[in-house]
Write a protein that holds these residues in place. Sequence first.
Motif, short mmCIF file in Angstrom:
data_model
loop_
_atom_site.label_atom_id
_atom_site.label_comp_id
_atom_site.label_asym_id
_atom_site.label_seq_id
_atom_site.Cartn_x
_atom_site.Cartn_y
_atom_site.Cartn_z
N LEU A 328 54.16 42.43 38.04
CA LEU A 328 55.53 42.65 38.50
C LEU A 328 55.58 42.79 40.01
N GLY A 329 54.63 43.53 40.56
CA GLY A 329 54.55 43.69 42.02
C GLY A 329 54.30 42.37 42.73
N MET A 330 53.42 41.54 42.18
CA MET A 330 53.13 40.23 42.78
C MET A 330 54.35 39.32 42.73
N ALA A 331 55.14 39.43 41.67
CA ALA A 331 56.33 38.59 41.55
C ALA A 331 57.39 38.96 42.60
N LEU A 332 57.40 40.24 43.01
CA LEU A 332 58.42 40.71 43.94
C LEU A 332 57.95 40.77 45.39
N MET A 333 56.64 40.63 45.66
CA MET A 333 56.13 40.80 47.03
C MET A 333 56.61 39.68 47.95
N ARG A 334 56.81 40.05 49.22
CA ARG A 334 57.28 39.09 50.21
C ARG A 334 56.43 39.07 51.48
N THR A 335 55.70 40.15 51.76
CA THR A 335 54.90 40.22 52.98
C THR A 335 53.47 40.63 52.64
N VAL A 336 52.59 40.50 53.62
CA VAL A 336 51.20 40.87 53.41
C VAL A 336 51.06 42.38 53.22
N TRP A 337 52.01 43.15 53.77
CA TRP A 337 51.95 44.60 53.60
C TRP A 337 52.27 44.98 52.16
N HIS A 338 53.17 44.25 51.53
CA HIS A 338 53.42 44.46 50.10
C HIS A 338 52.13 44.21 49.30
N TYR A 339 51.42 43.15 49.69
CA TYR A 339 50.19 42.81 48.98
C TYR A 339 49.13 43.89 49.18
N CYS A 340 49.06 44.47 50.36
CA CYS A 340 48.09 45.55 50.62
C CYS A 340 48.36 46.76 49.73
N ILE A 341 49.65 47.03 49.44
CA ILE A 341 50.00 48.15 48.56
C ILE A 341 49.62 47.81 47.12
N ILE A 342 49.93 46.57 46.71
CA ILE A 342 49.60 46.12 45.34
C ILE A 342 48.09 46.09 45.12
N ALA A 343 47.34 45.90 46.20
CA ALA A 343 45.88 45.72 46.08
C ALA A 343 45.19 46.91 45.42
N LEU A 344 45.70 48.12 45.62
CA LEU A 344 45.04 49.31 45.06
C LEU A 344 45.06 49.29 43.53
N PRO A 345 46.23 49.19 42.87
CA PRO A 345 46.20 49.09 41.40
C PRO A 345 45.54 47.80 40.92
N LEU A 346 45.63 46.73 41.73
CA LEU A 346 45.01 45.46 41.35
C LEU A 346 43.49 45.61 41.23
N VAL A 347 42.89 46.20 42.26
CA VAL A 347 41.43 46.39 42.26
C VAL A 347 41.02 47.36 41.16
N PHE A 348 41.83 48.40 40.94
CA PHE A 348 41.52 49.36 39.88
C PHE A 348 41.49 48.67 38.52
N ALA A 349 42.55 47.90 38.20
CA ALA A 349 42.63 47.24 36.90
C ALA A 349 41.53 46.20 36.75
N PHE A 350 41.28 45.43 37.81
CA PHE A 350 40.25 44.39 37.77
C PHE A 350 38.87 45.00 37.54
N SER A 351 38.56 46.08 38.26
CA SER A 351 37.26 46.73 38.14
C SER A 351 37.09 47.39 36.78
N MET A 352 38.13 48.09 36.34
CA MET A 352 38.06 48.80 35.06
C MET A 352 37.92 47.82 33.90
N LEU A 353 38.71 46.75 33.93
CA LEU A 353 38.66 45.77 32.85
C LEU A 353 37.27 45.15 32.73
N GLY A 354 36.70 44.73 33.86
CA GLY A 354 35.39 44.10 33.84
C GLY A 354 34.30 45.03 33.34
N THR A 355 34.31 46.26 33.84
CA THR A 355 33.26 47.22 33.47
C THR A 355 33.36 47.62 32.00
N ILE A 356 34.56 47.96 31.54
CA ILE A 356 34.75 48.44 30.18
C ILE A 356 34.48 47.35 29.16
N THR A 357 34.97 46.14 29.41
CA THR A 357 34.72 45.06 28.45
C THR A 357 33.24 44.71 28.37
#
Length: 431
Positions: A328-357
């Motif tokens: 949802l955040g990626m669909a609404l982002m417009r600037t690189v600063w938006h992406y920097c904010i989204i990056a925190l939950p993005l990295v968390f979900a990506f890391s957690m999914l890979g490790t747990i699976t």
Amino acid sequence: VSTMNAKTSSEGVEEASRMRNKMLGENGRSGEVKKEQVILVAYVIVALDLTFLFMQLGVTPYLAKSLGLDSVGFGYIQTIFGVLQLVGGYIFGRFADQFGARAAIILSCASQSVFFLLMSFSTSIPLLFLSRVPAVFMHGIPGAQKVITDVTTPSQRADALGKLGFCFGIGIIAGSVLGGVLSTKFGLFVPSYVGLVGSLINTLIAVVWIPSQTKPKSDHPVTEHSTSRSGSLFSIREIVRLMKFPGVMEVFTVKVLSGLPLGLFMIMFSIISMDFFGLEAVESGYLMSYFGVLQMVVQGLLVGKLASHCTEMTLLRLSVFVFAGVGLGMALMRTVWHYCIIALPLVFAFSMLGTITDSILTKAVPSSDTGAMLGICASVQPLTRTVGPTIGGILYKQFGVSSFGYLQLIVNLGLFVYLLKSKIPLEEMKS
């Protein structure tokens, strides 16, 4: 006299029992120390492996351009690299099961040495394409995962595997910086020379410090069935057999589908960063370093703590749900600063999914098949890199950046509902 003899005998038995318990305790502690040392060595090997790899990956586009290769030709190089990694992932895992984690990680380091050797001679386009061939056995992370899986108990596994992300962050940051500095100040081929020497040192570290036997002796049953499986390094039948274990197909499907939209976005990121965000090459490098720091913090600190307090199924649902929010955040982002904010939950979900699976899947199969299972898991990203440029290019050109976010949101919401309603049978397999 008989009473005295009985008393003396009893005291002797108690003393022998105390001595035996003391020796067992010391052996147990020394065994734990040795395991920790082996895991630490695996972390060092992965950190160096990824540092050299990212150092070269950052320079390769400029080297290709200097040889007269256009963007389409460079895309072919990326595709060949992805296909070789895709094919080699499962073969590498089977090799690790049959010949041991030490042999596998040595093979990976040696293959990377050959890769850098060929890169150092890549003065023409055919040689540059030839340098991709060793990538079929360049699987440093799956090799280290195999070592860690062998020496840890199931309860320790998620935490130990999660800390590999810390090494990944070190590799991104150090590799990007080293590649830029060395290529700018000393020439485009210097990172290849440094990578060659470093990979040879990494190979030596694996030879000296990784024990030839990483699995407990009880994990090596000799049966007719296991002997019959040891003949071929690649077998579709074996892949199908692994997928039939309880919960494996379901969890693996979640692993593939949940991260696919993000994988397509990351493949197109170099173009998106220039066209959509308007970043220069230096600014893109800073953004990658920011991702590296987040990766180190999340996987080095958060994943292990959460794994020790929550069930793996809970964390799997959490990572998929966060991935939906990221979409949802990626669909609404417009600037690189938006992406920097989204990056925190993005990295968390990506890391957690890979490790747990990875943790769930290695527990769901027999210990004699953990290498093959890790190899199959390692093939997910190469598969995305293989089909990603075509699918990602169509999405970006036809529907724009927001299409990646909407796809991420829809896919992960569907997976989250599926995980809530279904009861995936998670069973820990014994050898």
